[in-house]
Design an enzyme around this catalytic site. Structure first.
Site, PDB file in Angstrom:
ATOM      1  N   GLU A 203      44.196  21.182  61.501  1.00 48.86           N
ATOM      2  CA  GLU A 203      43.683  22.402  61.472  1.00 48.86           C
ATOM      3  C   GLU A 203      44.889  23.297  61.282  1.00 48.86           C
ATOM      4  O   GLU A 203      44.883  24.421  62.173  1.00 48.86           O
ATOM      5  CB  GLU A 203      42.890  22.662  62.485  1.00 48.86           C
ATOM      6  CG  GLU A 203      41.825  21.441  62.606  1.00 48.86           C
ATOM      7  CD  GLU A 203      40.527  21.868  63.563  1.00 48.86           C
ATOM      8  OE1 GLU A 203      40.733  23.022  64.278  1.00 48.86           O
ATOM      9  OE2 GLU A 203      39.609  21.127  63.290  1.00 48.86           O
ATOM     10  N   GLU A 322      37.639  14.753  61.607  1.00 49.86           N
ATOM     11  CA  GLU A 322      36.770  15.262  62.746  1.00 49.86           C
ATOM     12  C   GLU A 322      35.411  15.360  62.441  1.00 49.86           C
ATOM     13  O   GLU A 322      35.147  16.203  61.387  1.00 49.86           O
ATOM     14  CB  GLU A 322      37.504  16.406  63.460  1.00 49.86           C
ATOM     15  CG  GLU A 322      38.686  16.088  63.943  1.00 49.86           C
ATOM     16  CD  GLU A 322      39.366  17.187  64.823  1.00 49.86           C
ATOM     17  OE1 GLU A 322      38.613  18.089  65.151  1.00 49.86           O
ATOM     18  OE2 GLU A 322      40.590  17.312  64.915  1.00 49.86           O
TER      19      GLU A 322
HETATM   20  O1  AHR Z   1      37.885  17.975  68.711  1.00 48.31           O
HETATM   21  C1  AHR Z   1      38.189  19.187  69.570  1.00 48.31           C
HETATM   22  C2  AHR Z   1      38.832  20.122  68.719  1.00 48.31           C
HETATM   23  O2  AHR Z   1      38.284  20.516  67.437  1.00 48.31           O
HETATM   24  C3  AHR Z   1      40.231  19.357  67.949  1.00 48.31           C
HETATM   25  O3  AHR Z   1      41.295  19.578  68.881  1.00 48.31           O
HETATM   26  C4  AHR Z   1      40.492  20.333  66.804  1.00 48.31           C
HETATM   27  O4  AHR Z   1      41.244  19.809  65.582  1.00 48.31           O
HETATM   28  C5  AHR Z   1      39.070  20.816  66.496  1.00 48.31           C
HETATM   29  O5  AHR Z   1      39.011  22.391  66.265  1.00 48.31           O
END
Ligand code: AHR
Length: 513
Positions: A203, A322
């Site tokens: 990110e 994610e």
């Molecule tokens: O999964 C929780 C958080 O969500 C992670 O650390 C980040 O990559 C995302 O914003």
């Protein structure tokens, strides 16, 4: 569950499915739903990596979750929670670590060597708590080996250096003889870890450095230039992709990458936000969250198409590293169990199955996906506290759908598709066909009639995960409330017939004739 729900009485049958709406014994409507499964239309391999998981140093995911420490009264295997290892063994093809946001503030050297000498650092992203670094690279690889997962390490671009990342790769993968590989051996691991998957930041449009896509591309080129093969394993380097379907990030990144590109993967993130605390959802709030899954499917299709304009040979894999539901957090639970802890309900299970169906249907476009996260954080497979370790409904969805892995995804067509209606995925390997059917409706059952095109079935068995209360969960107080059980499915040559109660996930194992 559960009061029994059977199709007996409707089974006569399937022909009756053409009647407008049948009524179940339990009082909800039972709508006819037609599906065609075409075994001749192959979509792509459902790589094991498509059922990947994610563990971050966040809340009690690692400390108190996966890792209790060697001196803990909680039953453990060299510090790993024994029950978690047993539950997760064979269910996690690939595990991403150490973040997340944490990764871009993590310096791997803090987590190697004798534990007593490791520095105490501050986890600045997740509450400024003390990180004693007792769980580091060797411990992570040890966990992966115990549960049979391929490790996926996220490197630090936001606050790290190209040198730090290349040294980490050497530490992990160089066979022997260099100072770093000898250090690994002295730390108990003479054999190289052979880590294949390496994230170059996380990110980086947000917590990983607040960059634009073109700024990140400049950094990516530098970092990846030194991220080499230090042993037999050729690294698969993963660049940070967009938040959701943000095309601007993708265009700026690829537009500034030039022609000499060391990128094997491009990873997008897509969370399905919830408007309420996880056990307080209304049906309308649930439907809104479920409507994110068609958006995810659209994002995968559109991001892959955009990627193709820069990668016509399809040499770069698209990752969704994610994803998952992210509900409102209950303040008391955050205090008691750590940041981003949420209960996992029947609604969450249906959402997980909707997500996995998207992933299976788009298998030809994806290289890996990682649900966030594995224990005690967001979409947890397991909830752990003290000596307790509970399998959530999400765990069961992964367990039930595991049979799709290493099979070829095949085309499915729902007769009357709705944005939040019947969801299906199917896959085949030789004479075995696996089917996942999801009814996301809270108030209507479905009488499903699947036509098989190109093949016919000899026999089938099915399992169901269902609870009539969308907010029901396997909690520490009620650990066994929801679990899969056998379900009726009828085989009529080239047709499969089954019923789906409201809010249910059914997987079928079909033996083809
Ligand atoms: O999964 C929780 C958080 O969500 C992670 O650390 C980040 O990559 C995302 O914003």
């Amino acid at each position: 569950m559960s009061k029994s729900f059977t199709r007996r009485g409707f089974m006569l049958g399937a022909g009756a499915a053409s009647a407008a709406i049948l009524t179940s014994r339990r009082g909800f409507s039972l709508e006819p739903a037609g599906v065609t499964i075409d075994a001749s239309k192959e979509i792509g391999l459902i790589r094991p990596e498509l059922h990947g998981q994610f563990a971050e140093h966040l809340g009690s995911c690692v400390y108190g979750g996966l890792w209790v420490g060697k001196d803990s009264p909680v039953p453990n295997i060299d510090g790993y929670r024994k029950q978690a290892v047993e539950y997760l063994k064979g269910l996690v093809p690939v595990l991403r670590w150490p973040g997340g946001c944490f990764a871009d503030d993590y310096h791997w050297r803090d987590g190697v060597g004798p534990a007593a000498r490791r520095p105490k650092t501050v986890n600045a992203h997740w509450g400024n708590n003390i990180e004693d670094n007792s769980f580091g690279t060797n411990e992570f690889i040890g966990l992966c080996r115990l549960i049979g997962a391929e490790p996926y390490l996220s490197g630090n671009v936001g606050s790290g250096t190209p040198e730090e990342l290349r040294d980490w790769m050497e530490y992990c993968n160089y066979p022997k003889g260099s100072s770093l590989s000898d250090q690994r051996a002295a730390n108990g691991a003479p054999e190289p870890f052979n880590v294949k998957y390496w994230g170059v930041g996380n990110e980086n449009w947000g917590c990983g450095g607040q960059m634009n896509g073109d700024e990140y591309a400049t950094l990516y080129r530098r970092f990846s230039n030194y991220a080499r093969a230090f042993g037999e394993t050729r690294p698969f380097l993963v660049a940070c992709g967009p938040s959701g379907n943000n095309k601007d990030w993708t265009q700026k990144f690829w537009g500034n990458m030039g022609t000499r590109r060391a990128v094997q993967g491009f990873a997008m993130h897509f969370y399905s936000r919830g408007a309420n605390f996880s056990t307080k959802f209304t049906p309308a709030e649930m439907q809104r969250q479920f409507s994110s899954f068609p958006e995810i499917e659209k994002a995968i299709i559109e991001q892959r198409a955009l990627l193709d304009t820069y990668d016509s040979q399809k040499q770069v894999g698209l990752l969704l590293d994610e994803w998952g539901v992210w509900d409102r957090m209950v303040p008391e639970e955050q205090t008691q169990y750590g940041r981003l802890f949420q209960q996992i309900t029947m609604r969450s299970a249906v959402a997980a199955a909707l997500g996995l169906n998207v992933i299976h249907r788009q298998a030809g476009k994806l290289a890996m996906t990682n649900i966030a996260q594995i224990v005690n954080v967001l979409y947890s497979m397991l909830l752990a506290d003290g000596a307790q370790c509970v399998r959530t409904t999400t765990y069961y969805v992964y367990e039930m759908t595991k049979a799709h892995l290493s099979q070829t995804s095949i085309a499915v067509a729902v007769e009357k598709p709705e944005p939040v209606g019947l969801s299906v995925s199917a896959s085949r390997k030789g004479g075995e066909l696996t089917l996942t059917l999801v009814n996301p409706k809270p108030d209507a059952g479905m009488a499903v009639n699947c036509s098989l095109a190109g093949v016919s079935a000899r026999s089938a068995t099915a399992r169901i995960l269902h609870h009539e209360d969308l907010n029901a969960a396997n909690t520490f107080a009620t650990p066994g409330r929801i679990a899969p059980r056998d379900h009726q499915i009828a085989v009529e040559g080239a047709r499969l017939v089954t019923d789906l109660p409201p809010l249910s996930v059914v997987t079928a194992a079909v033996r083809l004739a």
